[in-house]
Each structure stands twice: as structure tokens, then as C-alpha cells.
Design an enzyme around this catalytic site. Structure first.
Site, mmCIF file in Angstrom:
data_model
loop_
_atom_site.group_PDB
_atom_site.id
_atom_site.type_symbol
_atom_site.label_atom_id
_atom_site.label_comp_id
_atom_site.label_asym_id
_atom_site.label_seq_id
_atom_site.Cartn_x
_atom_site.Cartn_y
_atom_site.Cartn_z
ATOM 1 N N SER A 1 0.851 -1.195 0.000
ATOM 2 C CA SER A 1 0.000 0.000 0.000
ATOM 3 C C SER A 1 0.878 1.233 0.000
ATOM 4 O O SER A 1 2.002 1.211 0.520
ATOM 5 C CB SER A 1 -0.886 0.006 1.247
ATOM 6 O OG SER A 1 -1.534 1.256 1.408
ATOM 7 N N TYR B 1 -2.317 -1.326 10.494
ATOM 8 C CA TYR B 1 -2.379 -1.630 9.059
ATOM 9 C C TYR B 1 -1.170 -1.030 8.338
ATOM 10 O O TYR B 1 -0.491 -1.717 7.559
ATOM 11 C CB TYR B 1 -3.673 -1.080 8.460
ATOM 12 C CG TYR B 1 -3.754 -1.226 6.963
ATOM 13 C CD1 TYR B 1 -4.158 -2.428 6.388
ATOM 14 C CD2 TYR B 1 -3.422 -0.169 6.114
ATOM 15 C CE1 TYR B 1 -4.227 -2.572 5.005
ATOM 16 C CE2 TYR B 1 -3.487 -0.302 4.745
ATOM 17 C CZ TYR B 1 -3.893 -1.499 4.185
ATOM 18 O OH TYR B 1 -3.941 -1.640 2.812
#
Length: 245
Positions: free
Chosen positions: A139, A152
Site C-alpha cells: 500500500s 495496518y
């Protein structure tokens, strides 16, 4: 690396980026296997794309990962691409009550332990092939974290680091190591977290990630930075205050 005639496993392949990747690779004449923990979603994907092969597997469970590996070795001995796509995202605040260890471990296990362990399990099979690849979906938040989802972001930073080391260690083998780095994508990831944050930008469609992945694979672009993720990578120090207001 060509984008056709591969045997591909996509974790978390029943929805979102995983399903978009499955559709794109099917169009390119590949054998595509998807796995996920929700049997109903796998059935929906199979109904939409009958050529898909499906397998129920909760990658957060070590036994499921080991059983998946054994099944693949028996049923798909020509497997040559692993796409570690499954992941979860949780809004967690360390400024309030103590966070349950189970919540922290769930995110760490799904996003970090699972792809590393599955890579370990499947590398012997992948290395038997004349051409193979591992694609890890990280990401843009690996480079510029969003404070609302701290664990995360940390897991994606860890996956990025692992991917760099893995690519170096496998440099003299038949296994190429790619990293897919999406920006915000309009998927189920994070559940209602975006609404709770008042986030207006729902992100790019998953098909854009799939298209960029195929193009990057064909160009041997080992870090496939997509859209805003390129800016997060290039300008992470400059953008950090804005992203964490």
C-alpha cells in the site's frame, strides 16, 4: 515477464483487488485459483467467472495455509505465480482504552505472517518452474502512514521491507518478486472506517490496479506504484502532516 499461460494463486481473490486481478488474468489465458475465507463470496465469483478455481482458506490460520499448500502441490503442480493479496484494515486508537491483543494479532497475522508463511510453503514449488513470480500487494500507506489505521500501515511497511529482501535473496533463481503498491481503492477494505473518518474519496476502481499490475508484470517493473501511491512514495515527508490531521 509475459502475462499469459501462467498458473496463478490469488489470496483474498473473491472481492476487490483480488477479483479484479483474477478477471484480468483470466482474459490473458491464465489458469487462476482464488482463495478466501467466505464460501458464499467464492461461489459468487465462480458464478461470474466459471473458469475460476476456488478454495476456501482463511489465510490467518496456519493450518489452512498448510492445507492450501498441500492441495496446490497435488492439484496444480505447475503453479508459478503467487499473489499475496489478502489483507484487513482496522481503525485503532492508542489514545483511549487499551487495545485487545486479539485485534492487534489479527491484523499482524493476516497482513504479515500469512504472506510470509505462504511464500515459504510455496517457494519449493515455484522454484521448480522455469519462470515464476511472487506479487505482494502492499500500500502507499507503507511509506506515508495514516494515523487512523496505525497497525495496518505498519504491516504494509513490513511487507514492503520483506519484499525487498526476498527479491534480493531470489535474484539468482527463476522467481521474480514484484510489489503492487495501490493508493486508496474502492473496496470493502476497512469496513465502515472511511465513513467514520468522513473520507470523501472512495479511491480508484480495482480494475485500475489490475490493469497496472499486468502492465508492470510485462515491463518487469518490480515496484508497481499506482496513482497516488507514487506521490506517497516520492513525497512522504512532505505529505505526512496532511495525511494525519
Amino acid at each position: 515477464m509475459k502475462s499469459t499461460n501462467h498458473v496463478i494463486l490469488i489470496t483474498g481473490g473473491a472481492t476487490g483487488i483480488g477479483l479484479a486481478l483474477a478477471e484480468a488474468f483470466l482474459r490473458e489465458n491464465n489458469t487462476v485459483i482464488i482463495c478466501g475465507r467466505r464460501e458464499d463470496r467464492l461461489a459468487e465469483a465462480k458464478a461470474k467467472f466459471p473458469n475460476l478455481h476456488t478454495r476456501v482458506c482463511d489465510v490467518s490460520q496456519a493450518q489452512d495455509r498448510e492445507e492450501l499448500s498441500s492441495w496446490l502441490n497435488e492439484e496444480f503442480p505447475n503453479l508459478n505465480i503467487l499473489i499475496n493479496n489478502a489483507g484487513i484494515q482496522q481503525m485503532l486508537s492508542f489514545a483511549g482504552e487499551p487495545i485487545a491483543l486479539a485485534d492487534i494479532e489479527r491484523e499482524l497475522t493476516t497482513n504479515v505472517t500469512a504472506p510470509i508463511h505462504l511464500t515459504t510453503l510455496l517457494l519449493p514449488l515455484l522454484r521448480q518452474q522455469s519462470e515464476a513470480a511472487i506479487l505482494n500487494v502492499s500500500s502507499g500507506l507503507a511509506f506515508t502512514p495514516l494515523a487512523a489505521v496505525p497497525v495496518y500501515c505498519a504491516t504494509k511497511a513490513a511487507l514492503h521491507s520483506f519484499t525487498l529482501s526476498l527479491r534480493y535473496q531470489l535474484r539468482d533463481t527463476s522467481v521474480n518478486v514484484f510489489e503492487i503498491v495501490p493508493p486508496i481503492v474502492n473496496t470493502e477494505l476497512g469496513g465502515s472506517g472511511r465513513d467514520e473518518r468522513g473520507q470523501q474519496d472512495r479511491g480508484i476502481p480495482p480494475v485500475d490496479v489490475a490493469d497496472a499490475t499486468l502492465a508492470g508484470l510485462q515491463a518487469d517493473q518490480f515496484e508497481i506504484l499506482i496513482g497516488m501511491a507514487q506521490n506517497l512514495y516520492n513525497q512522504r515527508e512532505k505529505l505526512f502532516p496532511m495525511l494525519n490531521r
